[in-house]
Design a protein around this motif. Structure first.
Motif, short mmCIF file in Angstrom:
data_model
loop_
_atom_site.label_atom_id
_atom_site.label_comp_id
_atom_site.label_asym_id
_atom_site.label_seq_id
_atom_site.Cartn_x
_atom_site.Cartn_y
_atom_site.Cartn_z
N UNK A 150 0.81 -1.22 0.00
CA UNK A 150 0.00 0.00 0.00
C UNK A 150 0.84 1.27 0.00
N UNK A 151 2.11 1.15 -0.37
CA UNK A 151 2.94 2.34 -0.53
C UNK A 151 3.54 2.90 0.75
N UNK A 152 3.60 2.12 1.80
CA UNK A 152 4.22 2.58 3.04
C UNK A 152 5.72 2.79 2.85
N UNK A 153 6.28 3.75 3.55
CA UNK A 153 7.72 4.01 3.49
C UNK A 153 8.42 3.05 4.44
N UNK A 154 9.31 2.24 3.89
CA UNK A 154 9.98 1.20 4.65
C UNK A 154 11.02 1.78 5.60
N UNK A 155 11.26 1.07 6.68
CA UNK A 155 12.29 1.43 7.66
C UNK A 155 13.26 0.26 7.77
N UNK A 156 14.56 0.58 7.88
CA UNK A 156 15.56 -0.46 8.05
C UNK A 156 15.54 -0.93 9.49
N UNK A 157 15.50 -2.24 9.70
CA UNK A 157 15.50 -2.85 11.03
C UNK A 157 16.89 -3.45 11.25
N UNK A 158 17.73 -2.78 12.03
CA UNK A 158 19.10 -3.25 12.29
C UNK A 158 19.13 -4.61 12.97
N UNK A 159 18.24 -4.83 13.92
CA UNK A 159 18.25 -6.08 14.68
C UNK A 159 17.94 -7.29 13.79
N UNK A 160 16.98 -7.14 12.89
CA UNK A 160 16.56 -8.25 12.03
C UNK A 160 17.23 -8.20 10.65
N UNK A 161 17.91 -7.09 10.38
CA UNK A 161 18.52 -6.84 9.06
C UNK A 161 17.50 -7.04 7.95
N UNK A 162 16.42 -6.27 8.08
CA UNK A 162 15.33 -6.35 7.11
C UNK A 162 14.71 -4.97 6.90
N UNK A 163 14.02 -4.83 5.77
CA UNK A 163 13.21 -3.65 5.51
C UNK A 163 11.81 -3.95 6.02
N UNK A 164 11.29 -3.10 6.90
CA UNK A 164 9.99 -3.34 7.52
C UNK A 164 9.02 -2.22 7.17
N UNK A 165 7.77 -2.59 6.88
CA UNK A 165 6.73 -1.60 6.59
C UNK A 165 5.94 -1.32 7.86
N UNK A 166 5.86 -0.05 8.26
CA UNK A 166 5.14 0.29 9.48
C UNK A 166 3.61 0.24 9.32
N UNK A 167 3.11 0.16 8.09
CA UNK A 167 1.65 0.19 7.90
C UNK A 167 0.98 -1.13 8.25
N UNK A 168 1.46 -2.24 7.68
CA UNK A 168 0.79 -3.52 7.89
C UNK A 168 1.76 -4.66 8.20
N UNK A 169 3.04 -4.36 8.42
CA UNK A 169 3.96 -5.37 8.89
C UNK A 169 4.68 -6.21 7.86
#
Length: 62
Positions: free
Chosen positions: A18-37
């Motif tokens: 849905x076009x959420x701006x991703x955030x880098x998750x240092x702990x998991x080393x992943x790109x995470x979307x704050x809108x729906x996970x």
């Protein structure tokens, strides 16, 4: 863009769900979307939905 284990990758920072701006998750080393996970690997591979497609690669030479 992310660098993990010495390898740099450039992918879109926008979730294909849905076009959420991703955030880098240092702990998991992943790109995470704050809108729906949705979660994505450093190379953009889909790890968890609700997104159904990977992140789009970005051409760094442009």
């Amino acid at each position: 863009m992310s660098t993990v284990d010495g390898r740099t990758r450039s992918v879109s920072g926008v979730c294909p769900h849905l076009g959420g701006i991703l955030r880098w998750n240092d702990a998991e080393r992943s790109w995470d979307c704050p809108l729906h996970g949705s979660r994505f690997a450093p190379d953009g591979e889909l790890l968890e939905g609700p997104a159904t497609s990977p992140l789009v690669p970005v051409d760094r030479d442009r």
